[in-house]
Design a protein around this motif. Structure first.
Motif, PDB file in Angstrom:
ATOM      1  N   ILE A 106      -2.833  -1.837  -0.794  1.00  0.00           N
ATOM      2  CA  ILE A 106      -2.107  -2.405   0.342  1.00  0.00           C
ATOM      3  C   ILE A 106      -0.614  -2.124   0.219  1.00  0.00           C
ATOM      4  O   ILE A 106       0.029  -1.687   1.173  1.00  0.00           O
ATOM      5  N   ILE A 107      -0.069  -2.354  -0.955  1.00  0.00           N
ATOM      6  CA  ILE A 107       1.366  -2.136  -1.179  1.00  0.00           C
ATOM      7  C   ILE A 107       1.724  -0.671  -0.912  1.00  0.00           C
ATOM      8  O   ILE A 107       2.741  -0.371  -0.271  1.00  0.00           O
ATOM      9  N   GLU A 108       0.887   0.221  -1.387  1.00  0.00           N
ATOM     10  CA  GLU A 108       1.117   1.656  -1.163  1.00  0.00           C
ATOM     11  C   GLU A 108       1.108   1.974   0.334  1.00  0.00           C
ATOM     12  O   GLU A 108       1.958   2.702   0.834  1.00  0.00           O
ATOM     13  N   ARG A 109       0.159   1.410   1.037  1.00  0.00           N
ATOM     14  CA  ARG A 109       0.051   1.665   2.474  1.00  0.00           C
ATOM     15  C   ARG A 109       1.208   1.035   3.245  1.00  0.00           C
ATOM     16  O   ARG A 109       1.719   1.631   4.190  1.00  0.00           O
ATOM     17  N   LEU A 110       1.631  -0.147   2.832  1.00  0.00           N
ATOM     18  CA  LEU A 110       2.724  -0.824   3.525  1.00  0.00           C
ATOM     19  C   LEU A 110       4.048  -0.091   3.364  1.00  0.00           C
ATOM     20  O   LEU A 110       4.911  -0.167   4.241  1.00  0.00           O
ATOM     21  N   ALA A 111       4.211   0.607   2.258  1.00  0.00           N
ATOM     22  CA  ALA A 111       5.443   1.365   2.034  1.00  0.00           C
ATOM     23  C   ALA A 111       5.626   2.443   3.102  1.00  0.00           C
ATOM     24  O   ALA A 111       6.753   2.834   3.397  1.00  0.00           O
ATOM     25  N   ALA A 112       4.525   2.892   3.688  1.00  0.00           N
ATOM     26  CA  ALA A 112       4.576   3.960   4.686  1.00  0.00           C
ATOM     27  C   ALA A 112       4.259   3.473   6.095  1.00  0.00           C
ATOM     28  O   ALA A 112       4.162   4.274   7.012  1.00  0.00           O
TER      29      ALA A 112
END
Length: 138
Positions: A106-112
């Motif tokens: 989720i964190i990885e996806r939210l960064a983008a």
């Protein structure tokens, strides 16, 4: 990133999540004085406390358009986790393990991804369900 755990999520998870995801902050109802607050008002309150992500066990919020709109208007990402209807440590172990497993993705996806984005997590293991493949005597 700052995560808020709604009052329907076991608040005992806050310290555990903070110890695992040290670059992020986790707060709950006690830290922002939001116990018993109506969901519509709560989204703005959470955003005013500079939270980025709203974590809840109330999966019906996705179906209530007024709550979706309030979350969207507050600029919050939304994570829904299933409630575990069990006793003892199962009440925290199931949701915590699901969240711990999902957060890196989720964190990885939210960064983008610009807000607001929602993530409805899969059900965790239920009470009396084993997470291992096989077990036996050595």
């Amino acid at each position: 990133m700052k995560f808020f755990l709604d009052e329907n999520v076991n608040q005992g998870m806050i310290s555990h999540l903070a110890s695992i995801f040290r670059r992020h902050e986790f707060v709950g109802v006690k830290e922002i004085s939001s116990k018993g607050m109506d969901d519509i008002e709560l989204f703005d309150h959470v955003a005013m406390h500079r939270c980025d992500v709203f974590v809840t066990g109330d999966l019906m919020q996705l179906r209530r358009e007024n709550e979706r709109e309030a979350c969207r208007a507050a600029g919050l990402h939304w994570i829904g986790i299933h409630q575990v209807h069990a006793t003892g440590y199962h009440t925290i172990a199931g949701p915590a393990s699901t969240l711990v497993h999902a957060l890196p993705f989720i964190i990885e996806r939210l960064a983008a991804t610009p807000p607001p984005t929602f993530f409805r997590l899969k059900k965790s293991e239920r009470n009396n369900t084993r997470v291992f493949d096989t077990a036996g005597r050595l």
